[in-house]
Design an enzyme around this catalytic site. Structure first.
Site, mmCIF file in Angstrom:
data_model
loop_
_atom_site.group_PDB
_atom_site.id
_atom_site.type_symbol
_atom_site.label_atom_id
_atom_site.label_comp_id
_atom_site.label_asym_id
_atom_site.label_seq_id
_atom_site.Cartn_x
_atom_site.Cartn_y
_atom_site.Cartn_z
ATOM 1 N N GLY A 65 0.858 -1.182 0.000
ATOM 2 C CA GLY A 65 0.000 0.000 0.000
ATOM 3 C C GLY A 65 0.889 1.224 0.000
ATOM 4 O O GLY A 65 1.881 1.284 0.729
ATOM 5 N N GLY A 104 16.848 9.230 -13.657
ATOM 6 C CA GLY A 104 17.012 9.965 -12.411
ATOM 7 C C GLY A 104 15.784 10.743 -12.014
ATOM 8 O O GLY A 104 14.653 10.271 -12.171
ATOM 9 N N ASN A 116 5.658 10.447 -10.951
ATOM 10 C CA ASN A 116 6.617 9.908 -11.905
ATOM 11 C C ASN A 116 6.305 10.501 -13.271
ATOM 12 O O ASN A 116 5.364 11.287 -13.425
ATOM 13 C CB ASN A 116 6.638 8.371 -11.899
ATOM 14 C CG ASN A 116 5.324 7.746 -12.344
ATOM 15 O OD1 ASN A 116 4.536 8.346 -13.085
ATOM 16 N ND2 ASN A 116 5.072 6.527 -11.896
ATOM 17 N N GLY A 126 9.556 -7.446 -3.704
ATOM 18 C CA GLY A 126 8.568 -6.911 -2.784
ATOM 19 C C GLY A 126 8.607 -5.406 -2.684
ATOM 20 O O GLY A 126 9.445 -4.732 -3.281
ATOM 21 N N GLY A 185 12.624 7.259 -13.842
ATOM 22 C CA GLY A 185 13.164 5.923 -14.026
ATOM 23 C C GLY A 185 14.674 5.936 -14.079
ATOM 24 O O GLY A 185 15.338 6.548 -13.242
ATOM 25 N N ASP A 210 7.693 4.667 -3.844
ATOM 26 C CA ASP A 210 7.358 4.953 -2.448
ATOM 27 C C ASP A 210 8.617 5.040 -1.592
ATOM 28 O O ASP A 210 8.693 5.846 -0.656
ATOM 29 C CB ASP A 210 6.426 3.874 -1.901
ATOM 30 C CG ASP A 210 5.089 3.862 -2.613
ATOM 31 O OD1 ASP A 210 4.620 4.937 -3.021
ATOM 32 O OD2 ASP A 210 4.501 2.763 -2.768
ATOM 33 N N THR A 231 8.432 -2.802 -7.785
ATOM 34 C CA THR A 231 7.298 -2.495 -6.916
ATOM 35 C C THR A 231 7.777 -1.759 -5.669
ATOM 36 O O THR A 231 8.659 -2.232 -4.964
ATOM 37 C CB THR A 231 6.575 -3.789 -6.485
ATOM 38 O OG1 THR A 231 6.259 -4.566 -7.630
ATOM 39 C CG2 THR A 231 5.316 -3.466 -5.708
ATOM 40 N N ASN A 236 3.839 1.811 2.591
ATOM 41 C CA ASN A 236 5.181 1.741 2.015
ATOM 42 C C ASN A 236 5.986 2.997 2.322
ATOM 43 O O ASN A 236 7.159 2.927 2.713
ATOM 44 C CB ASN A 236 5.096 1.573 0.497
ATOM 45 C CG ASN A 236 4.643 0.197 0.064
ATOM 46 O OD1 ASN A 236 4.629 -0.747 0.860
ATOM 47 N ND2 ASN A 236 4.253 0.076 -1.187
ATOM 48 N N ASP A 261 12.736 -6.159 -9.047
ATOM 49 C CA ASP A 261 11.312 -5.879 -8.824
ATOM 50 C C ASP A 261 11.184 -4.403 -8.501
ATOM 51 O O ASP A 261 11.704 -3.932 -7.490
ATOM 52 C CB ASP A 261 10.794 -6.743 -7.667
ATOM 53 C CG ASP A 261 9.301 -6.564 -7.400
ATOM 54 O OD1 ASP A 261 8.683 -5.704 -8.057
ATOM 55 O OD2 ASP A 261 8.768 -7.270 -6.532
#
Length: 310
Positions: free
Chosen positions: A42, A221, A185, A284, A218, A249, A245, A46, A243
């Site tokens: 979440g 930078g 982003n 994760g 990304g 955050d 993900t 996070n 990962d």
């Protein structure tokens, strides 16, 4: 010695249901995964974990259900040092995020808000907590009414509000008016401005609505822009992503800590980028987030340039 900053976070707490696959399925297609994990996540939780691991005192405002997912999320936050006294327990099931991660570290996500959808305003004690903080972190996995109430409370008490506009959506003028630093982003910036290929132009457009913007780009930078100042572009470390993900955050939580400590913007961006780069090398969301000593070591390495906050 710099005082330990206090970061308040109002936002979502989800259980991430993560399937790892060679490649993501196309519409109507079934693929075989190689692994499945349930990982506390979440965007609100996070960012709270990221800020706590980066060295701040952190308090979380949000909601979880009475189910096993809710209990695990609360335990995970507390284990990371996050105060959960104002994390509500409601009858609605805990929110979930259904995530597919491919072999290149990319992901696609479906969020089911659950208990997060009940966070439509502040409860007794929430405003006092926000008033005591150095910064308030907000995202959009809770109702806009809840985020707006918190942002207005922060503005009343002179607390800096950092808003991550994700999932990307139209932002109410009232929420933007109460936001100090907007942190999209590049895809979210494009959604907000309609400018798809020029982050500097997107940042200038956003500055008509908020005083400060950081756009994460990304592997290129991050870009900082503020009214009346020259923009600052900081490269991110070069890494091989496992990962992505939670990388955004991680960046947000760590950046909030750095700015609350009074670090110059280039240093704060470098530190946050280093934290995000560490996180993408691990599976994760909250589980991948680095601790302060790791971030310091990575940021101090001059060989690490050109990589990724997501």
């Amino acid at each position: 010695m710099t005082p330990t900053p206090h970061i308040a976070v109002l936002g979502s707490a989800n259980m991430d249901l993560v399937a790892y696959v060679t490649r993501a399925p196309r519409r109507g297609e079934t693929v075989t995964g190689r692994e499945f994990r349930t990982i506390p996540g979440g965007k609100g939780a996070n960012q709270a974990v990221a800020a706590a691991r980066a060295g701040a005192t952190v308090s979380m405002i949000g909601a979880v259900g009475t189910d096993v997912f809710g209990a695990r999320l609360r335990s995970t936050l507390e284990h990371s040092g996050v105060d959960t006294d104002l994390l509500r327990t409601v009858e609605t099931p805990t929110g979930t995020a259904h995530i597919v991660v491919d072999d290149e570290g990319g992901n696609s996500i479906v969020v089911v808000p659950g208990a997060n959808g009940t966070v439509k305003g502040l409860t007794p004690g929430d405003e006092a907590l926000i008033a005591s903080a150095n910064a308030l972190l907000l995202q959009l996995e809770i109702p806009a009414k809840g985020a707006l109430a918190a942002a207005r409370a922060a503005r009343r008490h002179g607390v800096r509000t950092v808003l991550t506009p994700a999932p990307a959506q139209h932002l109410p003028d009232e929420l933007l008016a109460a936001t100090d630093l907007l942190l999209p982003n590049e895809h979210e910036a494009a959604t907000l401005t309609g400018i798809t290929d020029d982050p500097h132009a997107a940042a200038r457009s956003l500055l008509s609505q908020v005083p400060e913007v950081v756009i994460t780009l990304g592997s290129r930078g991050s870009l900082y822009a503020a009214r009346g100042a020259e923009p600052v572009m900081v490269p991110a470390p070069r890494v091989t992503a496992v990962d992505t993900t939670g990388a955004g955050d991680t960046f947000a939580g760590t950046l909030a800590v750095a700015l609350a400590e009074g670090r110059p913007v280039p240093d704060a961006l470098t530190w946050a980028s280093s934290a995000a780069a560490l996180s993408v090398q691990r599976p994760g969301a909250s589980a991948s987030m680095p601790y302060r000593k790791e971030i310091d070591a990575r940021a101090a390495d001059p060989a690490t340039t050109n990589g990724a906050p997501a």
